[in-house]
Design a protein around this motif. Structure first.
Motif, PDB file in Angstrom:
ATOM      1  N   UNK A  79       0.828  -1.214   0.000  1.00  0.00           N
ATOM      2  CA  UNK A  79       0.000   0.000   0.000  1.00  0.00           C
ATOM      3  C   UNK A  79       0.865   1.267   0.000  1.00  0.00           C
ATOM      4  N   UNK A  80       2.064   1.181  -0.544  1.00  0.00           N
ATOM      5  CA  UNK A  80       2.959   2.340  -0.530  1.00  0.00           C
ATOM      6  C   UNK A  80       3.690   2.530  -1.837  1.00  0.00           C
ATOM      7  N   UNK A  81       5.005   2.359  -1.791  1.00  0.00           N
ATOM      8  CA  UNK A  81       5.875   2.684  -2.924  1.00  0.00           C
ATOM      9  C   UNK A  81       5.418   2.073  -4.248  1.00  0.00           C
ATOM     10  N   UNK A  82       5.267   0.759  -4.279  1.00  0.00           N
ATOM     11  CA  UNK A  82       4.990   0.073  -5.541  1.00  0.00           C
ATOM     12  C   UNK A  82       3.594   0.396  -6.096  1.00  0.00           C
ATOM     13  N   UNK A  83       2.523   0.236  -5.333  1.00  0.00           N
ATOM     14  CA  UNK A  83       1.207   0.559  -5.897  1.00  0.00           C
ATOM     15  C   UNK A  83       1.042   2.031  -6.264  1.00  0.00           C
ATOM     16  N   UNK A  84       1.643   2.931  -5.484  1.00  0.00           N
ATOM     17  CA  UNK A  84       1.514   4.359  -5.824  1.00  0.00           C
ATOM     18  C   UNK A  84       2.218   4.670  -7.134  1.00  0.00           C
ATOM     19  N   UNK A  85       3.367   4.028  -7.389  1.00  0.00           N
ATOM     20  CA  UNK A  85       4.073   4.271  -8.656  1.00  0.00           C
ATOM     21  C   UNK A  85       3.297   3.688  -9.827  1.00  0.00           C
ATOM     22  N   UNK A  86       2.625   2.556  -9.600  1.00  0.00           N
ATOM     23  CA  UNK A  86       1.789   1.982 -10.656  1.00  0.00           C
ATOM     24  C   UNK A  86       0.669   2.941 -11.028  1.00  0.00           C
ATOM     25  N   UNK A  87       0.034   3.542 -10.018  1.00  0.00           N
ATOM     26  CA  UNK A  87      -1.042   4.498 -10.289  1.00  0.00           C
ATOM     27  C   UNK A  87      -0.502   5.788 -10.894  1.00  0.00           C
ATOM     28  N   UNK A  88       0.660   6.213 -10.448  1.00  0.00           N
ATOM     29  CA  UNK A  88       1.281   7.411 -11.032  1.00  0.00           C
ATOM     30  C   UNK A  88       1.585   7.193 -12.510  1.00  0.00           C
ATOM     31  N   UNK A  89       2.115   6.032 -12.852  1.00  0.00           N
ATOM     32  CA  UNK A  89       2.442   5.759 -14.258  1.00  0.00           C
ATOM     33  C   UNK A  89       1.181   5.686 -15.112  1.00  0.00           C
ATOM     34  N   UNK A  90       0.146   5.004 -14.613  1.00  0.00           N
ATOM     35  CA  UNK A  90      -1.101   4.906 -15.381  1.00  0.00           C
ATOM     36  C   UNK A  90      -1.715   6.281 -15.603  1.00  0.00           C
ATOM     37  N   UNK A  91      -1.746   7.087 -14.551  1.00  0.00           N
ATOM     38  CA  UNK A  91      -2.353   8.420 -14.678  1.00  0.00           C
ATOM     39  C   UNK A  91      -1.516   9.328 -15.569  1.00  0.00           C
ATOM     40  N   UNK A  92      -0.199   9.127 -15.570  1.00  0.00           N
ATOM     41  CA  UNK A  92       0.663   9.940 -16.439  1.00  0.00           C
ATOM     42  C   UNK A  92       0.434   9.590 -17.905  1.00  0.00           C
ATOM     43  N   UNK A  93       0.226   8.304 -18.196  1.00  0.00           N
ATOM     44  CA  UNK A  93      -0.096   7.913 -19.579  1.00  0.00           C
ATOM     45  C   UNK A  93      -1.387   8.592 -20.033  1.00  0.00           C
ATOM     46  N   UNK A  94      -2.381   8.592 -19.153  1.00  0.00           N
ATOM     47  CA  UNK A  94      -3.651   9.229 -19.510  1.00  0.00           C
ATOM     48  C   UNK A  94      -3.461  10.734 -19.725  1.00  0.00           C
ATOM     49  N   UNK A  95      -2.738  11.370 -18.815  1.00  0.00           N
ATOM     50  CA  UNK A  95      -2.479  12.808 -18.928  1.00  0.00           C
ATOM     51  C   UNK A  95      -1.792  13.133 -20.261  1.00  0.00           C
ATOM     52  N   UNK A  96      -0.832  12.331 -20.637  1.00  0.00           N
ATOM     53  CA  UNK A  96      -0.127  12.574 -21.905  1.00  0.00           C
ATOM     54  C   UNK A  96      -1.048  12.379 -23.098  1.00  0.00           C
ATOM     55  N   UNK A  97      -1.924  11.374 -23.000  1.00  0.00           N
ATOM     56  CA  UNK A  97      -2.861  11.140 -24.101  1.00  0.00           C
ATOM     57  C   UNK A  97      -3.787  12.340 -24.289  1.00  0.00           C
ATOM     58  N   UNK A  98      -4.202  12.953 -23.176  1.00  0.00           N
ATOM     59  CA  UNK A  98      -5.112  14.099 -23.243  1.00  0.00           C
ATOM     60  C   UNK A  98      -4.390  15.379 -23.655  1.00  0.00           C
ATOM     61  N   UNK A  99      -3.187  15.588 -23.123  1.00  0.00           N
ATOM     62  CA  UNK A  99      -2.534  16.895 -23.263  1.00  0.00           C
ATOM     63  C   UNK A  99      -1.314  16.941 -24.193  1.00  0.00           C
ATOM     64  N   UNK A 100      -0.623  15.828 -24.368  1.00  0.00           N
ATOM     65  CA  UNK A 100       0.676  15.904 -25.042  1.00  0.00           C
ATOM     66  C   UNK A 100       0.812  15.119 -26.337  1.00  0.00           C
ATOM     67  N   UNK A 101      -0.027  14.108 -26.536  1.00  0.00           N
ATOM     68  CA  UNK A 101       0.133  13.270 -27.725  1.00  0.00           C
ATOM     69  C   UNK A 101       0.007  14.065 -29.022  1.00  0.00           C
ATOM     70  N   UNK A 102      -0.942  14.984 -29.053  1.00  0.00           N
ATOM     71  CA  UNK A 102      -1.180  15.737 -30.294  1.00  0.00           C
ATOM     72  C   UNK A 102       0.059  16.504 -30.723  1.00  0.00           C
ATOM     73  N   UNK A 103       0.798  17.029 -29.748  1.00  0.00           N
ATOM     74  CA  UNK A 103       2.018  17.765 -30.054  1.00  0.00           C
ATOM     75  C   UNK A 103       3.089  16.870 -30.665  1.00  0.00           C
ATOM     76  N   UNK A 104       2.997  15.566 -30.378  1.00  0.00           N
ATOM     77  CA  UNK A 104       3.939  14.590 -30.945  1.00  0.00           C
ATOM     78  C   UNK A 104       3.405  13.974 -32.240  1.00  0.00           C
ATOM     79  N   UNK A 105       2.312  14.488 -32.735  1.00  0.00           N
ATOM     80  CA  UNK A 105       1.752  13.976 -33.976  1.00  0.00           C
ATOM     81  C   UNK A 105       0.932  12.720 -33.801  1.00  0.00           C
TER      82      UNK A 105
END
Length: 467
Positions: free
Chosen positions: A45-71
């Motif tokens: 309930x600490x380091x490992x699961x929080x990083x898993x959620x951070x990575x998943x949410x970062x992928x989503x954030x990039x899909x919404x905000x950054x992918x278009x800039x990369x074509x």
């Protein structure tokens, strides 16, 4: 009655590492874990699961905000938090099973139940069904870790008023989330919700976030997170938290002494952690605690009872998984007659937001308070070709060196992959490198790590090449 050379109570990053190293050194070793899975807070309930959620949410954030800039064109991506949590659980399951495999491989005997002292050389294991067993041992390592702290007037209902444990298992994306505490855990889990679309406000009693790190990192991280739409209420003291249905109201006083009220559908209480010693029956072994409830130890991590040691979050010092692991190895090797050491000044700290934040050694504030004559080198990440190529231009690397000897006293950075780059700084400082040493080392191009070389150049008084 089973007889062991060493019993470790707690299977977190300190406990399981201590058990493995002791077994490798020839000790007949047992480990006691009260939960069904091994790995302690960090893996479950600490380091490992929080990083898993951070990575998943970062992928989503990039899909919404950054992918278009990369074509890359993605049509209206949606966040499936149930699947994110499910994936997180899969990662946790794989990791905890890996610890069990390591126990079997190293012939460490595992007991599932609550470990408690009967005497200094006897430990009782109480299982879930109430049955118990007494184990004899020469040595014991207490590695029971910590649990989330709260404030005395807050009722953690684990539904709307939650800790980090519940935040990792949310069934919906909060519309509004209030985070009480601007430290590492609050900012990381607040970032997860922010990226998924929540309106996140951080309420912090101090006048800055991540107060234990270098002041320049605090300012830069707050600036970057504000740009990501995270809100901050600093120098604000929470006085009440009340739930009414699906709404939670937080009452506080701001730096002007005015009463302010915040409302949200979730409140994350993230005001630190406290050592966990409940159920150990330390009094039966005669082990002393300090005024903060931590197990008292000497420089060898030995308690006042000569055959009992303690490591990790349950003793003084930074509550970090890697610190606990180093301490576990240290105790095992000491018991084997070796002469290990830990340089606590070189235990790095990391915040896994994006950009990441990392630091090792002393901060500029600490050195100035000590009256140390220093010189400081800085280099902005946006000046790197690699940063521009990836789009990760926020942040900087800061190197602090002794004014006369040029020895590096602290390295502090915020930027892409800072969590990985800080290892280079730890290595350099372990060998007492000067800023010029680092400046003269070849760094691959193009990389984020070039910022370390450039900051070192700046610290020597030379002009950084790319600034």
């Amino acid at each position: 009655m089973s007889q062991f050379d060493l019993i470790v109570i707690g299977s977190g990053p300190g406990g399981y590492v201590a058990a493995i190293r002791a077994a490798q050194l020839g000790f007949k070793t047992a480990i006691i874990e009260k939960y069904p899975t091994m790995g302690g807070t960090c893996l479950n309930v600490g380091c490992i699961p929080s990083k898993a959620m951070l990575d998943s949410s970062e992928h989503f954030h990039n899909a919404v905000h950054n992918f278009e800039n990369h074509g890359i064109s993605v049509q209206s991506p949606t966040a499936d938090i149930a699947r994110m949590v499910e994936r997180k659980n899969e990662v946790v399951d794989q990791t905890t099973k890996g610890i069990q495999f390591l126990m079997d491989k190293n012939k460490v005997t595992v007991y599932q139940g609550v470990g408690s002292f009967e005497s200094a050389t006897q430990v009782k294991v109480t299982k879930d069904d109430g049955s118990s067993e007494i184990l004899d041992t020469k040595y014991v390592i207490i590695a029971t870790g910590s649990k989330p702290s709260s404030l005395p007037f807050i009722n953690i209902d684990k539904e709307r008023i939650i800790t980090s444990t519940e935040a990792l298992n949310l069934k919906e994306i909060p519309k509004k989330m209030l985070v009480i505490g601007g430290g590492v855990i609050g900012l990381e889990l607040g970032s997860v919700c922010l990226r998924l679309g929540s309106e996140v406000t951080v309420i912090e009693y101090m006048d800055k976030i991540i107060p234990g790190m270098d002041g320049a990192l605090s300012k830069e991280l707050q600036k970057v997170l504000r740009k990501q739409k995270m809100k901050f209420e600093l120098s604000t003291a929470v006085s009440a938290v009340e739930r009414n249905g699906d709404i939670v109201k937080v009452t506080a006083k701001n730096k002007k002494g005015e009463e302010v009220v915040f409302e949200a559908d979730y409140v994350l209480v993230s005001v630190g952690r406290k050592p966990y010693t409940e159920g150990l029956a330390l009094e039966k072994a005669g082990v002393d605690l300090d005024e903060r409830g931590r197990v008292k130890v000497n420089k060898h991590l030995q308690t006042n009872v000569s055959n009992i040691y303690a490591i990790g979050d349950v003793i003084q010092g930074a509550m970090l998984a890697h610190k606990a692991s180093e301490e576990g190895v240290l105790v095992a090797e000491q018991l084997a007659g070796q002469k290990p050491h830990i340089n606590y000044n070189l235990i790095p700290g990391v915040v896994y937001t994006w950009p990441e934040v990392a630091g090792v050694g002393q901060t500029e504030e600490q050195l100035k308070e000590a009256g140390r004559a220093i010189k400081v080198g800085n280099f902005p990440m946006r000046a790197l070709g690699r940063s521009r190529a990836s789009g990760d231009i926020d942040g900087f690397v800061k190197i602090i060196a002794d004014e006369k000897t040029d020895e590096v006293l602290g390295v502090h950075m915020i930027g892409a992959r800072a969590a990985d780059m800080i290892a280079a700084a730890v290595t350099a400082m372990e060998f007492r490198a000067s800023a010029e040493d680092i400046a003269r080392m070849s760094h691959a191009h193009p990389t984020f790590a070039e910022a370390i070389k450039e900051a070192a150049l700046d610290a020597t008084g030379k002009i950084a090449i790319h600034m």
